[in-house]
Design a protein around this motif. Structure first.
Motif, PDB file in Angstrom:
ATOM      1  N   PHE A   1     -10.865  45.619 -25.320  1.00  0.00           N
ATOM      2  CA  PHE A   1     -10.603  44.190 -25.509  1.00  0.00           C
ATOM      3  C   PHE A   1     -11.916  43.421 -25.654  1.00  0.00           C
TER       4      PHE A   1
ATOM      5  N   CYS B   1      -6.405  38.131 -20.336  1.00  0.00           N
ATOM      6  CA  CYS B   1      -6.930  38.477 -21.654  1.00  0.00           C
ATOM      7  C   CYS B   1      -6.550  37.428 -22.696  1.00  0.00           C
ATOM      8  N   ALA B   2      -5.299  36.999 -22.675  1.00  0.00           N
ATOM      9  CA  ALA B   2      -4.853  35.997 -23.648  1.00  0.00           C
ATOM     10  C   ALA B   2      -5.619  34.692 -23.484  1.00  0.00           C
TER      11      ALA B   2
ATOM     12  N   TYR C   1       2.521  32.837 -22.198  1.00  0.00           N
ATOM     13  CA  TYR C   1       2.235  32.698 -20.760  1.00  0.00           C
ATOM     14  C   TYR C   1       2.477  31.276 -20.270  1.00  0.00           C
TER      15      TYR C   1
ATOM     16  N   ASP D   1      -1.660  42.145 -17.318  1.00  0.00           N
ATOM     17  CA  ASP D   1      -2.248  42.623 -18.562  1.00  0.00           C
ATOM     18  C   ASP D   1      -2.339  44.142 -18.611  1.00  0.00           C
TER      19      ASP D   1
ATOM     20  N   TYR E   1       0.304  46.229 -20.660  1.00  0.00           N
ATOM     21  CA  TYR E   1       0.192  46.278 -22.118  1.00  0.00           C
ATOM     22  C   TYR E   1      -0.954  47.188 -22.556  1.00  0.00           C
ATOM     23  N   ILE E   2      -2.047  47.157 -21.799  1.00  0.00           N
ATOM     24  CA  ILE E   2      -3.187  48.005 -22.156  1.00  0.00           C
ATOM     25  C   ILE E   2      -2.838  49.479 -21.933  1.00  0.00           C
TER      26      ILE E   2
ATOM     27  N   LEU F   1      -1.037  42.616 -26.639  1.00  0.00           N
ATOM     28  CA  LEU F   1      -0.829  41.634 -25.583  1.00  0.00           C
ATOM     29  C   LEU F   1       0.012  40.481 -26.120  1.00  0.00           C
TER      30      LEU F   1
END
Length: 424
Positions: A326, A292-293, A279, A263, A266-267, A273
């Protein structure tokens, strides 16, 4: 190390057969019991002849239940230590005067099977490979980092690091499923080297179940260590673009993306994301891949099922800097303005360490003690020792609570649990 029994499960085949705590198991069905793998393999029979120090007991186990013997450690045997000096090793970047267990580097294929740990294979011999194949362990997690033999020798500082890559093919040929991990270091194993690694791992076939790529973590305690760079927004975007092409290729050819990014990429890149479905079955979520997803999906599902979106009390959520926006996004779905999100700077390891799981009790106290915290402080349970309310700096949750004057609640990385903690 002797397989001394420290406990017997009530109602188990071992108890019914009269085996007692304090006895030592020497063999089961003629197999010497050196570690837990021997115990598990030898126990999977309808009938088990257990040779103890002073007697032999025959267990009839038609239902193939666990025999019910417990030992002082998970392995029975001592864990195998790491023989590498990896240029990116985070344990080498720890501050001094932490508890001694923090500095132990395990590299044990048995813990890979039992607990999901990742192993480099450099302390494995042909006999270990043959044993894994004989016992047919269902899965191993391997720290690969690169499939270039010379580059892997350099990155791990181990002359066997390149040659033991051949073990991957032997495992695959023997039907052992694999998960691979790549710690990506800018200017070292990225770019063309990363393409080679992904291509090589993909060529191993269906037994290669997943490949995770995570960015190197660099603390402020790197005296005498390799001069490594950190990823920035631009370089993180380059990695995402590169890996996305591989994902599209594998998805078309194999029906799976196979390779997944942590993650953090992407951050850092300030890019959205991936969606929850990207995933697939979240094969490496413990590596921070899809956390996070998964959290957002569960959180939104929980929101649909709850009657109220109004927190009953004011609270503070303390989180790592990289996850702050997030978490604010999730809390923004609630009504009212009773939840305060505080990004905690990591002064213990250094400001470049931004993940939530490495925040210490001392940093929480220093940065929260002069704030209005509300009725409660929520933290991620990833900050604490497994099954023990102790932070990495040995502060306890109770000590942090006393210093802050409010209760501190550790919340699992689960959207339902997070929403429940926010609304309670």
């Amino acid at each position: 190390m002797a397989a001394k029994i420290t406990g017997i499960v009530m109602g188990s085949p071992a108890e019914k057969s009269g085996i007692k705590t304090g006895e030592t198991v020497l063999e089961i069905n003629g197999i010497p019991i050196v570690d837990y793998l021997d115990y598990m393999y030898a126990s999977c029979q309808e009938e088990a002849e257990v040779k103890l120090e002073n007697r032999t007991v025959r267990i009839f186990n038609e239902d193939y239940l666990p025999l019910g013997m417990e030992f002082s450690t998970l392995l029975i045997d001592a864990p195998k230590s790491c023989h590498n000096k990896c240029i990116f090793c985070f344990i080498d970047q720890l501050p001094r005067n932490m508890r001694q267990t923090c500095y132990f580097k395990d590299d044990d294929y048995r813990l890979s099977f039992l607990q999901g740990n990742y192993v480099s294979m450099t302390n494995m011999k042909d006999a270990d490979v043959e044993r894994i194949l004989r016992y047919h362990l269902p899965r191993l997690n391997v720290s690969v980092h690169t499939t270039d033999p010379q580059l892997r020798e350099y990155m791990l500082h181990n002359r066997r690091a390149g040659e033991v890559l051949s073990y991957l093919r032997r495992f695959v040929d023997g039907g052992i499923n694999l998960n691979a991990q790549i710690v990506l270091c800018p200017g070292v194993n990225d770019g063309a080297a990363l393409d080679k690694t992904i291509g090589d791992l993909g060529s191993l076939g269906d037994c290669m179940e997943s490949v995770s790529i995570v960015p190197v973590g660099l603390s402020d305690h790197r005296e005498g260590l390799a001069d490594l760079k950190r990823f920035d927004r631009s370089s993180a975007r380059d990695v995402i673009e590169q890996v996305t092409l591989w994902q599209e290729k594998f998805l078309k050819e194999r029906g799976t993306r196979l390779v997944y990014l942590g993650d953090e990429f992407y951050i850092m890149a300030q890019m959205p994301l991936p969606e929850y479905e990207a995933y697939e079955d979240f094969p490496q979520i413990e590596n921070g891949v899809g956390l996070c997803a998964s959290l957002e999906y569960e959180y939104c599902q929980a929101l649909k099922e709850t009657k109220s979106r109004l927190p009953a009390k004011s609270k503070t959520v303390a989180t790592g800097k990289i996850a702050c926006k997030f978490i604010e996004h999730l809390i923004g779905m609630l009504e009212g303005n009773k939840i305060d999100v505080v990004p905690v700077e990591n002064r213990f390891f250094g400001e470049n360490i931004t993940v939530t799981g490495l925040i210490t009790g001392g940093d929480l106290v220093q940065q929260l003690q002069d704030r209005k915290l509300g009725e409660e402080v929520l933290i991620s349970e990833a900050m604490l020792q497994h099954e023990n309310p102790i932070f990495l700096d040995d502060m306890t949750v109770e000590e942090v609570e006393r210093a802050l004057g409010v209760p501190v609640r550790a919340v699992p990385n689960d959207g339902y649990a997070l929403l429940e903690a926010l609304l309670q």
